[in-house]
Motif scaffolding. Sequence first.
Motif, mmCIF file in Angstrom:
data_model
loop_
_atom_site.group_PDB
_atom_site.id
_atom_site.type_symbol
_atom_site.label_atom_id
_atom_site.label_comp_id
_atom_site.label_asym_id
_atom_site.label_seq_id
_atom_site.Cartn_x
_atom_site.Cartn_y
_atom_site.Cartn_z
ATOM 1 N N PRO A 59 45.888 26.386 54.074
ATOM 2 C CA PRO A 59 46.087 27.196 55.267
ATOM 3 C C PRO A 59 45.964 28.672 54.938
ATOM 4 N N CYS A 60 45.169 29.392 55.721
ATOM 5 C CA CYS A 60 44.966 30.816 55.478
ATOM 6 C C CYS A 60 46.288 31.568 55.623
ATOM 7 N N GLY A 61 46.328 32.759 55.046
ATOM 8 C CA GLY A 61 47.540 33.552 55.158
ATOM 9 C C GLY A 61 47.447 34.827 54.352
ATOM 10 N N PRO A 62 48.477 35.680 54.432
ATOM 11 C CA PRO A 62 48.465 36.945 53.699
ATOM 12 C C PRO A 62 48.769 36.767 52.219
ATOM 13 N N VAL A 63 48.216 37.666 51.418
ATOM 14 C CA VAL A 63 48.499 37.758 49.983
ATOM 15 C C VAL A 63 48.778 39.222 49.674
ATOM 16 N N LEU A 64 49.389 39.497 48.514
ATOM 17 C CA LEU A 64 49.751 40.871 48.175
ATOM 18 C C LEU A 64 49.355 41.182 46.743
ATOM 19 N N VAL A 65 48.742 42.357 46.553
ATOM 20 C CA VAL A 65 48.414 42.863 45.221
ATOM 21 C C VAL A 65 49.050 44.245 45.078
ATOM 22 N N SER A 66 49.956 44.389 44.121
ATOM 23 C CA SER A 66 50.602 45.676 43.839
ATOM 24 C C SER A 66 49.753 46.400 42.791
ATOM 25 N N ILE A 67 49.386 47.656 43.093
ATOM 26 C CA ILE A 67 48.436 48.384 42.240
ATOM 27 C C ILE A 67 49.021 49.735 41.852
ATOM 28 N N PRO A 68 49.338 49.944 40.579
ATOM 29 C CA PRO A 68 49.831 51.256 40.132
ATOM 30 C C PRO A 68 48.827 52.366 40.415
ATOM 31 N N ALA A 69 49.357 53.550 40.691
ATOM 32 C CA ALA A 69 48.526 54.663 41.146
ATOM 33 C C ALA A 69 47.504 55.094 40.108
ATOM 34 N N ASP A 70 47.809 54.924 38.817
ATOM 35 C CA ASP A 70 46.874 55.393 37.793
ATOM 36 C C ASP A 70 45.865 54.331 37.368
ATOM 37 N N ASP A 71 45.845 53.179 38.063
ATOM 38 C CA ASP A 71 44.871 52.135 37.727
ATOM 39 C C ASP A 71 43.471 52.439 38.240
#
Length: 537
Positions: free
Chosen positions: A165-177
Amino acid sequence: MTHTIPPAAAPSVGQRPTVREAVLQLLRHHGMTTLFGNPGSTELPMFRDFPEDFRYILGLQESVVVGMADGYAQATRNAAVVNLHSAAGVGNAMGTIFTAFKNQTPLILTAGQQARSILPFDPFLYSAQATELAKPYVKWSCEPARAEDVPLAMARAYHVAMTPPCGPVLVSIPADDWDRETDWVEPREVSTRLAPEPRLLEAVGRELAASRSPAFVVGGGVERDGAWDAVIALAEQHRARVWTAPMCPRNGFPEGHPLFGGFLPAMRDKIVARLTGHDFVLVLGAPAFSYHVEGEGPHVPPGTRLAQIVDDPQQAAWAPVGTAVVASVDLAAQALLAYAPQCAREHPAPRAAVAPAQAGVPMSTAFALQTLDAVRAADTIVVEEAPGARGIMQQYLRFETSESFYTMASGGLGHGMPAAVGVALARPGRRVISLVGDGSAMYSPQAIWTAHHLQLPITFVILNNRRYAALQDFAPVFGFAPGEKPAGTDLPDLDFVALAQGMGCAGVRVAEADELAAALRRALESEGPVLIELMVD
């Protein structure tokens, strides 16, 4: 859904890109060049040298941003990208993240994180448990171990979001990446269609063909899977009565069709009452069933057999009765069409006609919606969040075509007005009506600013009855005496025209029934957005 990289945008052989360049190229490949956001400091590096072939849709609050992306993703049937601000932004957005999860909407949520070099010192605006914050209402969450892994994490996020089933996912990305060197991501195709198990589907087909009086219950999965035409053909082949599932977020069957029976309430005994007389029930793209209050007794009428076709294995697992086939609804419906020839059953009796609504003084909600139905164009899309008026809407505002109705499956407020913006962006040239209750409108009025800023063809129709009608009307179920009002359910003195004008949008108030039709026509014919506040009983 995949997209070919334009030759001019293709990376040079041997060139090592930055994380930013690799991520943007991946988004291009998947057709995700519209980004939704409300930027914060930890996200700014993502947008340096922002490419001309991308567009950034600004929302004035994070929950509004997710709601806009939800409507856009549903209308395009492709994942949408949302940029949120660290922990505070994700926290602000949780209500509409919950709704996107319940809507089964594919979203990639990128959340800013502080620079890796200062994370050991608990810096200002960092997210202490970034991957845990949005759970359990994301399918997957990740903060890559290395900056170089961000593009691969985004690739995985897309495929997880798009897999049923489709749905939201989350990727946390540091500012200096974003400025670190990495490698280009090789785009891949991953199947997002679920074929039904032949043995189980054959058993369902045999039961359907042998039944005396079948009924279908259609849910949001019919529209999500593009199964509209196949479900109509299957219902007509079997002369089955068709009901809409409780709390359904989309329209799954033409409501003026002779086989349409109406809408199932979210109460066990009332569902059983509606389905009594049917010996076989086939649920398509919906839970079996969504309940709102505690109930007693059987889940289906005694002696009635039930089968369910749904793409969510969790919904299949918790269904209390019947056979469940985990599959995409369109593939299953097309296969079922081959199991039986045209049947010889009698057609069920047509749905009883609804008596015309009277204007009333003050103007009745039924009359307002009846008039809206009469004056709107056939290709108008309605995005609704007026739970107190939903039962009335289901009688007086009918939807006959695919992709013409959206609402939320969660029961959480704040989705409707932003989702209308997203749908309008995805369907240029179509008039969108945002039909909203006065209580709901106060959760996300910032959407009006975005609609005005982009000059989208949206008519915001506010049903102002000066109360949380759904709560007051529902109170007797929880033991309130007739006429007794729960505390905190009156909403006097709200001025939605002034609110719209404060964001630059035209607004008009209508209190007299004889002025309604002309005012609605003007609002629906305007080039840009207009808010029309209807003072109803």
